[in-house]
Design a protein around this motif. Structure first.
Motif, PDB file in Angstrom:
ATOM      1  N   UNK A  44      16.642 -10.192  54.992  1.00  0.00           N
ATOM      2  CA  UNK A  44      15.601 -11.233  55.103  1.00  0.00           C
ATOM      3  C   UNK A  44      16.030 -12.384  56.014  1.00  0.00           C
ATOM      4  N   UNK A  45      16.858 -12.078  56.983  1.00  0.00           N
ATOM      5  CA  UNK A  45      17.256 -13.063  57.991  1.00  0.00           C
ATOM      6  C   UNK A  45      16.426 -12.801  59.243  1.00  0.00           C
ATOM      7  N   UNK A  46      15.159 -13.170  59.145  1.00  0.00           N
ATOM      8  CA  UNK A  46      14.189 -12.791  60.173  1.00  0.00           C
ATOM      9  C   UNK A  46      14.462 -13.420  61.541  1.00  0.00           C
ATOM     10  N   UNK A  47      14.949 -14.652  61.553  1.00  0.00           N
ATOM     11  CA  UNK A  47      15.238 -15.306  62.834  1.00  0.00           C
ATOM     12  C   UNK A  47      16.312 -14.558  63.611  1.00  0.00           C
ATOM     13  N   UNK A  48      17.371 -14.172  62.888  1.00  0.00           N
ATOM     14  CA  UNK A  48      18.445 -13.398  63.522  1.00  0.00           C
ATOM     15  C   UNK A  48      17.945 -12.017  63.927  1.00  0.00           C
ATOM     16  N   UNK A  49      17.133 -11.428  63.073  1.00  0.00           N
ATOM     17  CA  UNK A  49      16.591 -10.098  63.368  1.00  0.00           C
ATOM     18  C   UNK A  49      15.760 -10.124  64.645  1.00  0.00           C
ATOM     19  N   UNK A  50      14.903 -11.138  64.783  1.00  0.00           N
ATOM     20  CA  UNK A  50      14.061 -11.263  65.972  1.00  0.00           C
ATOM     21  C   UNK A  50      14.920 -11.391  67.236  1.00  0.00           C
ATOM     22  N   UNK A  51      15.977 -12.174  67.145  1.00  0.00           N
ATOM     23  CA  UNK A  51      16.873 -12.364  68.296  1.00  0.00           C
ATOM     24  C   UNK A  51      17.445 -11.030  68.776  1.00  0.00           C
ATOM     25  N   UNK A  52      17.889 -10.216  67.834  1.00  0.00           N
ATOM     26  CA  UNK A  52      18.509  -8.942  68.212  1.00  0.00           C
ATOM     27  C   UNK A  52      17.485  -7.892  68.634  1.00  0.00           C
ATOM     28  N   UNK A  53      16.293  -7.927  68.076  1.00  0.00           N
ATOM     29  CA  UNK A  53      15.255  -7.001  68.524  1.00  0.00           C
ATOM     30  C   UNK A  53      14.881  -7.274  69.977  1.00  0.00           C
ATOM     31  N   UNK A  54      14.794  -8.553  70.324  1.00  0.00           N
ATOM     32  CA  UNK A  54      14.474  -8.906  71.704  1.00  0.00           C
ATOM     33  C   UNK A  54      15.617  -8.513  72.654  1.00  0.00           C
ATOM     34  N   UNK A  55      16.854  -8.719  72.202  1.00  0.00           N
ATOM     35  CA  UNK A  55      17.999  -8.301  73.012  1.00  0.00           C
ATOM     36  C   UNK A  55      17.973  -6.791  73.240  1.00  0.00           C
ATOM     37  N   UNK A  56      17.689  -6.059  72.186  1.00  0.00           N
ATOM     38  CA  UNK A  56      17.658  -4.594  72.278  1.00  0.00           C
ATOM     39  C   UNK A  56      16.570  -4.122  73.233  1.00  0.00           C
ATOM     40  N   UNK A  57      15.439  -4.821  73.249  1.00  0.00           N
ATOM     41  CA  UNK A  57      14.341  -4.430  74.135  1.00  0.00           C
ATOM     42  C   UNK A  57      14.669  -4.685  75.592  1.00  0.00           C
ATOM     43  N   UNK A  58      15.638  -5.575  75.855  1.00  0.00           N
ATOM     44  CA  UNK A  58      15.993  -5.937  77.227  1.00  0.00           C
ATOM     45  C   UNK A  58      17.190  -5.168  77.768  1.00  0.00           C
ATOM     46  N   UNK A  59      17.986  -4.569  76.897  1.00  0.00           N
ATOM     47  CA  UNK A  59      19.214  -3.883  77.323  1.00  0.00           C
ATOM     48  C   UNK A  59      18.936  -2.790  78.341  1.00  0.00           C
ATOM     49  N   UNK A  60      17.955  -1.968  78.031  1.00  0.00           N
ATOM     50  CA  UNK A  60      17.645  -0.837  78.898  1.00  0.00           C
ATOM     51  C   UNK A  60      16.152  -0.557  78.796  1.00  0.00           C
TER      52      UNK A  60
END
Length: 264
Positions: A194-210
């Motif tokens: 339930x750490x949604x802010x951190x989760x959002x940060x990493x989802x966006x990073x993952x979408x940009x990696x490749x």
């Protein structure tokens, strides 16, 4: 001859001829040049002697440095040949059984069976190493690095989210597809806590990696859903619209209109 009888021509007297002076000037010029050249060579000889003297004085140090460089080069090559490469091969062989347990766990339809197989992949069985021991015992090898990824995913699937994040952050890869999955999995681990802010940060990073038609829309969808949880409808709309417009052939795009309607 007739030319000698022309008016105005006088035969020079012997005292007016000065061949000696001319020769003297020429000789003087040659002597000066030779003197300058000699001086230059003299200075070069002096410099050469100084260098030779310095080399003689410091030859032990010089030979020591040369020897150290040669020894370190040979040592590096031998280390790779006789230690690193065999270690890589052994680690890869040890890894086979753990990978089999991991694959079976992903394919299992029963949750209890899946959890059991994930634990076997982590801890090993019947003398066969699991990913955890491979990660520590063969540290520095490609097999150990990849083990960190498998451990992270196994921990994520068995509810050990903090441990999952720890191992996934240790993992590094030049394969951008696999790297995107690892970063996205960290987002999943934060989401489960339930750490949604951190989760959002990493989802966006993952979408940009490749950026591709598989991982990018997948993590943009998760980013949009997480943004909705955080009450960020404008951001969610942006992520969903990107899926619709840029990744229309993806699986996520087939149901994206409903989500767009909810955040408009």
């Amino acid at each position: 001859m007739a030319t000698y009888n022309k008016r105005g021509y006088r035969t020079p007297k012997e005292k007016e001829e000065q061949p000696e002076a001319t020769n003297f000037a020429e000789e003087s010029t040659v002597d000066t040049s030779e003197s300058t050249t000699a001086e230059v060579f003299s200075k070069l000889d002096e410099g050469s002697n100084k260098i030779e003297h310095w080399v003689e004085k410091n030859q032990k140090v010089i030979f020591g440095l040369v020897g150290a460089i040669a020894l370190s080069t040979v040592g590096y090559l031998m280390y790779n040949k006789f230690i690193v490469e065999p270690k890589e091969d052994k680690a890869a062989n040890e890894m086979f059984q753990a990978q089999q347990f991991f694959k079976q766990a992903l394919d299992a339809t029963d949750v209890k069976k899946s959890d059991s197989l994930f634990k076997l992949s982590l801890n090993g069985k019947d003398g066969k190493s699991g990913f955890i021991s491979l990660s520590s015992e063969y540290s520095g090898t490609d097999a150990a690095n990849l083990s960190n990824y498998f451990i992270g995913i196994a921990m994520l699937n068995t509810g050990k989210y903090a441990e999952a994040i720890n191992y996934l952050e240790k993992f590094s890869s030049k394969d951008k597809f696999l790297k995107a999955l690892a970063v996205g999995a960290i987002g999943d681990a934060y989401s489960e806590q339930n750490k949604s802010t951190d989760a959002l940060e990493y989802y966006l990073k993952a979408s940009e990696v490749n950026k591709n038609d598989l991982t990018t829309p997948r993590f943009l969808l998760k980013a949009g859903q997480t943004a909705m949880v955080l009450g960020k409808k404008a951001d969610a709309l942006k992520y969903f619209t990107t899926i619709k417009e840029d990744y229309e052939s993806s699986q996520e795009a087939s149901t994206i209109d409903g989500l767009i309607g909810r955040v408009q």
